[in-house]
Design a protein around this motif. Structure first.
Motif, short mmCIF file in Angstrom:
data_model
loop_
_atom_site.label_atom_id
_atom_site.label_comp_id
_atom_site.label_asym_id
_atom_site.label_seq_id
_atom_site.Cartn_x
_atom_site.Cartn_y
_atom_site.Cartn_z
N GLU A 142 0.83 -1.20 0.00
CA GLU A 142 0.00 0.00 0.00
C GLU A 142 0.87 1.26 0.00
OE1 GLU A 142 -3.40 2.19 2.81
OE2 GLU A 142 -2.85 0.09 3.17
N ILE A 143 1.98 1.21 0.74
CA ILE A 143 2.91 2.35 0.77
C ILE A 143 3.50 2.59 -0.62
CG2 ILE A 143 5.16 3.10 1.64
CD1 ILE A 143 4.38 1.78 4.31
N ARG A 144 3.94 1.52 -1.27
CA ARG A 144 4.49 1.65 -2.62
C ARG A 144 3.46 2.26 -3.58
NH1 ARG A 144 4.50 -3.70 -5.75
NH2 ARG A 144 2.29 -3.10 -5.61
N LEU A 160 11.62 4.85 -2.53
CA LEU A 160 11.61 3.42 -2.20
C LEU A 160 13.03 2.88 -2.06
CD1 LEU A 160 8.63 2.14 -4.36
CD2 LEU A 160 8.79 2.10 -1.87
N MET A 161 13.96 3.38 -2.85
CA MET A 161 15.35 2.96 -2.71
C MET A 161 15.89 3.34 -1.33
SD MET A 161 16.84 3.91 -6.51
CE MET A 161 18.55 3.65 -6.05
N GLN A 162 15.54 4.54 -0.87
CA GLN A 162 15.98 5.00 0.45
C GLN A 162 15.32 4.18 1.55
OE1 GLN A 162 18.29 7.09 1.13
NE2 GLN A 162 18.54 8.52 -0.55
N ILE A 163 14.03 3.92 1.41
CA ILE A 163 13.32 3.11 2.41
C ILE A 163 13.88 1.70 2.45
CG2 ILE A 163 11.09 2.06 2.96
CD1 ILE A 163 9.75 4.60 1.96
N ASN A 164 14.20 1.15 1.28
CA ASN A 164 14.78 -0.17 1.21
C ASN A 164 16.13 -0.22 1.93
OD1 ASN A 164 15.01 -2.96 -0.05
ND2 ASN A 164 16.82 -1.99 -0.92
N ALA A 165 16.96 0.81 1.71
CA ALA A 165 18.26 0.87 2.40
C ALA A 165 18.07 0.96 3.91
CB ALA A 165 19.05 2.08 1.89
N CYS A 166 17.08 1.72 4.32
CA CYS A 166 16.77 1.85 5.75
C CYS A 166 16.39 0.50 6.35
CB CYS A 166 15.64 2.86 5.94
SG CYS A 166 14.93 2.91 7.59
N CYS A 167 15.53 -0.22 5.65
CA CYS A 167 15.06 -1.51 6.18
C CYS A 167 16.16 -2.58 6.13
CB CYS A 167 13.83 -1.97 5.41
SG CYS A 167 12.35 -0.97 5.77
N ASN A 168 17.04 -2.52 5.13
CA ASN A 168 18.18 -3.43 5.12
C ASN A 168 19.06 -3.20 6.35
OD1 ASN A 168 17.61 -4.84 2.78
ND2 ASN A 168 18.75 -3.46 1.47
N TRP A 169 19.27 -1.92 6.66
CA TRP A 169 20.04 -1.58 7.86
C TRP A 169 19.33 -2.07 9.12
CZ3 TRP A 169 18.16 1.67 11.72
CH2 TRP A 169 19.06 1.97 12.75
N ASN A 179 12.89 -7.41 5.39
CA ASN A 179 12.68 -6.16 4.68
C ASN A 179 11.54 -6.34 3.67
OD1 ASN A 179 12.74 -3.83 3.19
ND2 ASN A 179 14.81 -4.10 2.40
N PRO A 180 10.35 -5.80 3.96
CA PRO A 180 9.22 -5.98 3.04
C PRO A 180 9.31 -5.13 1.78
CG PRO A 180 8.59 -4.53 4.85
CD PRO A 180 9.99 -5.01 5.16
N PHE A 181 10.29 -4.21 1.71
CA PHE A 181 10.43 -3.34 0.54
C PHE A 181 11.49 -3.84 -0.44
CE2 PHE A 181 8.68 -0.70 3.90
CZ PHE A 181 7.66 -0.03 3.26
N GLN A 182 12.06 -5.00 -0.16
CA GLN A 182 13.13 -5.53 -0.99
C GLN A 182 12.66 -5.69 -2.43
OE1 GLN A 182 16.23 -6.36 0.60
NE2 GLN A 182 16.95 -6.26 -1.51
N GLY A 183 13.38 -5.07 -3.37
CA GLY A 183 13.10 -5.23 -4.79
C GLY A 183 12.00 -4.34 -5.35
#
Length: 402
Positions: A142-144, A160-169, A179-183
């Motif tokens: 839903e966020i995407r 989304l790239m920034q959020i993905n980096a945040c969640c990887n960290w 990380n639910p935003f992966q890819g």
């Protein structure tokens, strides 16, 4: 002083009650988990009544520890409603939503990136996150979809790239399990002809000259004529031109050294290094050399700005674009910008933002035979960027005789 006022260390086996992010949680003794710290999150607000409830639960757990009846799986202590339990085989992970994760990620990165990056890029992402209809990680799809619906493909992809980096960290930091935003960012396709987040739509050489001449003849904005000429003639970033001082130009004005940039954040100007490199030398052709020599004051100082504002200070690039270039409405009064006015009058084909001065220089340089690698050096891009975004653009071709 009475002994009861003296602070003493809690005895082994004590279950603590503490506040964390406005909620109450139980802190379990380290020794019962081999030195690892575990918590039980209650989900209860920090109120006197809830303190009593949680304290009663703490005493019950202490009693079990003392009598040898403690349940290391914590299942025994599952409440009817609010208490959520740590997994028996791993440290408890406090559930965080996206804005809480971003706040922690920003704090972690604060010692590794420049202040301007934090205040511009990180704050910009935080602003987008704060506007989301949901900030729960389980609602990642839903966020995407929200980001894509409210922003350009390029902007949504970057967020989304920034959020993905945040969640990887956050996964590596054991704040979340996955990380639910992966890819997700890779699934969004940006416009082909874009660079630095802006579609490449250069002015023609004729339009460039019309814009410069209109600045020159304007009763108010003629002060910025040479600034605009410089942008078109060098392809530099606006922040680099704003920061330029006479110390960055050699004595005969045959070479410019770009080494600083000025960005405006909340009406405050910050001087920083270049975006992609430490410094960049730009050799001046006869026209550029003549321009610089003609505007250099007789008794100039090395720290003087080459292109000051009307008030003699650094130009605010946002204000320049909003009022001088495009035009704006402020306090009910409409300000007609030069380039928007030319587009409205049909003197140029259409309006384009001021950053297209950079794209115009690069495009015209390529069309006039400069090598891609040389153009990349002049403007501070990589050859790959020039090849991808400029050299492959459609333009009129001629088949030679052979």
């Amino acid at each position: 002083m009475p002994a009861k006022n003296k602070q003493t260390k809690a005895p082994k086996g004590t279950v603590g009650v503490e506040k964390f992010r406005g909620k109450l949680r139980l802190r379990l003794p380290r020794q019962i988990f081999g030195g690892k710290q575990k918590y039980i999150s209650t989900g209860l607000e920090d109120t006197p009544e809830n303190w009593k409830r949680v304290q009663s639960k703490a005493w019950a757990i202490e009693e079990d520890i003392a009598t040898g009846n403690f349940d290391p799986t914590l299942v025994k202590y599952r409440p009817q409603s609010h208490l959520s339990l740590a997994k028996p085989s791993e440290n408890f992970i406090v559930p965080l939503n996206l804005n809480e994760l971003w706040e922690k990620y920003t704090e972690f990165k604060s010692t590794q990136v420049e202040e301007t990056t934090l205040r511009l890029n990180f704050n910009r992402v935080a602003s987008h996150i704060n506007k989301l209809p949901t900030k729960l990680l389980k609602d990642s799809t839903e966020i995407r979809d929200y980001l894509v619906s409210k922003n350009s493909p390029y902007t949504a992809k970057r967020i989304l790239m920034q959020i993905n980096a945040c969640c990887n960290w956050a996964v590596k930091s054991e704040l979340i399990e996955s990380n639910p935003f992966q890819g997700m960012a890779q699934e969004i396709k940006s416009p082909r002809n874009s660079a630095d987040g802006i579609d490449i739509d250069p002015f023609t050489a004729q339009e460039r000259d019309i814009i410069i001449n209109t600045f020159r003849e304007h009763p108010i904005y003629h002060h910025y004529t040479n600034f605009v000429r410089f942008l078109f003639m060098t392809g530099c970033r606006t922040s680099e031109a704003v920061a330029l001082k006479w110390k960055h130009i050699n004595s005969d004005c045959s070479k410019i050294t770009f080494s600083e940039a000025v960005v405006s954040i909340s009406s405050q100007k910050i001087r920083k290094g270049l975006k992609t490199e430490e410094r960049r030398d730009f050799p001046c052709n006869k026209s550029m050399q003549s321009l610089l020599l003609s505007i250099r004051p007789e008794n100039y100082k090395s720290e003087d700005l080459v292109f000051p504002s009307v008030s003699g200070k650094e130009i605010n690039s946002h204000t320049f674009h909003a009022f001088v270039w495009k035009g704006s409405v402020n306090k009910g009064k409409r300000y007609i910008g030069i380039v928007q006015g030319l587009a409205d009058e049909g003197k140029i084909e259409r309006y384009r933002p001021q950053y297209q001065t950079r794209h115009t220089f690069i495009t015209l340089a390529l069309e006039n035979g400069l090598d891609v690698k040389d153009v990349a050096r002049l403007v501070g891009n990589s050859p790959e960027v020039i090849y991808k975004h400029y050299a492959g653009r459609k333009r009129d071709l001629m088949v030679p005789e052979f």
